[in-house]
Write a protein that holds these residues in place. Sequence first.
Motif, PDB file in Angstrom:
ATOM      1  N   GLU A   1      -4.463   3.701   1.502  1.00  0.00           N
ATOM      2  CA  GLU A   1      -3.839   3.968   2.805  1.00  0.00           C
ATOM      3  C   GLU A   1      -2.325   3.991   2.699  1.00  0.00           C
ATOM      4  N   LYS A   2      -1.752   3.073   1.922  1.00  0.00           N
ATOM      5  CA  LYS A   2      -0.294   3.037   1.780  1.00  0.00           C
ATOM      6  C   LYS A   2       0.232   4.308   1.116  1.00  0.00           C
TER       7      LYS A   2
ATOM      8  N   SER B   1     -11.057  -4.212  -0.546  1.00  0.00           N
ATOM      9  CA  SER B   1     -10.019  -4.083   0.485  1.00  0.00           C
ATOM     10  C   SER B   1      -8.674  -3.725  -0.133  1.00  0.00           C
ATOM     11  N   GLY B   2      -8.383  -4.306  -1.273  1.00  0.00           N
ATOM     12  CA  GLY B   2      -7.130  -3.989  -1.958  1.00  0.00           C
ATOM     13  C   GLY B   2      -7.065  -2.532  -2.371  1.00  0.00           C
TER      14      GLY B   2
ATOM     15  N   ASN C   1      -6.471  -0.600   0.808  1.00  0.00           N
ATOM     16  CA  ASN C   1      -5.093  -0.790   1.267  1.00  0.00           C
ATOM     17  C   ASN C   1      -4.129   0.086   0.472  1.00  0.00           C
ATOM     18  N   GLU C   2      -4.302   0.109  -0.843  1.00  0.00           N
ATOM     19  CA  GLU C   2      -3.413   0.929  -1.671  1.00  0.00           C
ATOM     20  C   GLU C   2      -3.576   2.411  -1.324  1.00  0.00           C
TER      21      GLU C   2
ATOM     22  N   THR D   1      -9.686  -6.308  11.923  1.00  0.00           N
ATOM     23  CA  THR D   1      -8.791  -5.248  11.463  1.00  0.00           C
ATOM     24  C   THR D   1      -9.470  -3.892  11.573  1.00  0.00           C
TER      25      THR D   1
ATOM     26  N   ARG E   1     -13.401   1.421   4.804  1.00  0.00           N
ATOM     27  CA  ARG E   1     -13.506   0.050   5.328  1.00  0.00           C
ATOM     28  C   ARG E   1     -14.898  -0.188   5.931  1.00  0.00           C
TER      29      ARG E   1
ATOM     30  N   GLU F   1      -9.415   5.951   5.249  1.00  0.00           N
ATOM     31  CA  GLU F   1      -9.267   4.492   5.234  1.00  0.00           C
ATOM     32  C   GLU F   1     -10.385   3.857   6.042  1.00  0.00           C
TER      33      GLU F   1
ATOM     34  N   LYS G   1      -8.354  -0.797  14.062  1.00  0.00           N
ATOM     35  CA  LYS G   1      -7.968   0.508  13.512  1.00  0.00           C
ATOM     36  C   LYS G   1      -8.922   1.594  13.990  1.00  0.00           C
TER      37      LYS G   1
ATOM     38  N   ARG H   1     -11.579  -9.097   8.482  1.00  0.00           N
ATOM     39  CA  ARG H   1     -11.794  -7.684   8.123  1.00  0.00           C
ATOM     40  C   ARG H   1     -12.422  -6.936   9.291  1.00  0.00           C
TER      41      ARG H   1
END
Length: 181
Positions: A99-100, A92-93, A96-97, A148, A112, A108, A152, A145
């Motif tokens: 996507e950011k 997930s990390g 997340n990175e 989320t 996921r 993303e 999304k 998760r």
Amino acid sequence: MSLHKQPELKDAVLNLPQKEKDKLLVRLVSKDKMLMKQLHFQLLENQLDLDDRIESLKESLRELFSTSRHAIKNIPQYTNYKELQALLRQGSGMINEHEKVTKDKYSEMECRIYLLKEAFERFPSLFEASAVHAAFKLQVYVKARLKTTTNKFDKLHEDLQFDLNDDMQKILDFAVRLHLI
């Protein structure tokens, strides 16, 4: 402290000569690694680079599960619950990175969904009801998760949802069957 709470400082910074502003900007950007990655992506990369990033992320996630094959067993034991939760957090990390930095919603969601689908397919016994506290923590994490991911997914354009719908449905069916949602 926010610059918006100090309007006189904001005005002073805006009134600096361009050369000084440039120096300050470079110094500030270099202190924030995520901002540096975002700027690098926005200013120096193109669609081919995005495709490479997506493929690299997918490969990293595949590798994550590949290396976990020996560490995590599909047996309801304390260590397996803890290891699977750690694996999911790490994956997930990474997502997340990605996507950011890229702001790419489709990749993303694709990643996921892949993360949850692989966990459910490889370790179904670890999601069944158990009295072990680590199992409860894993289920709470996975429920978050799922929520989320579902939220999304619902925000994606319907054409993009169509492409991901089969895998998303597999995840939801599994989650409903085991009362995760």
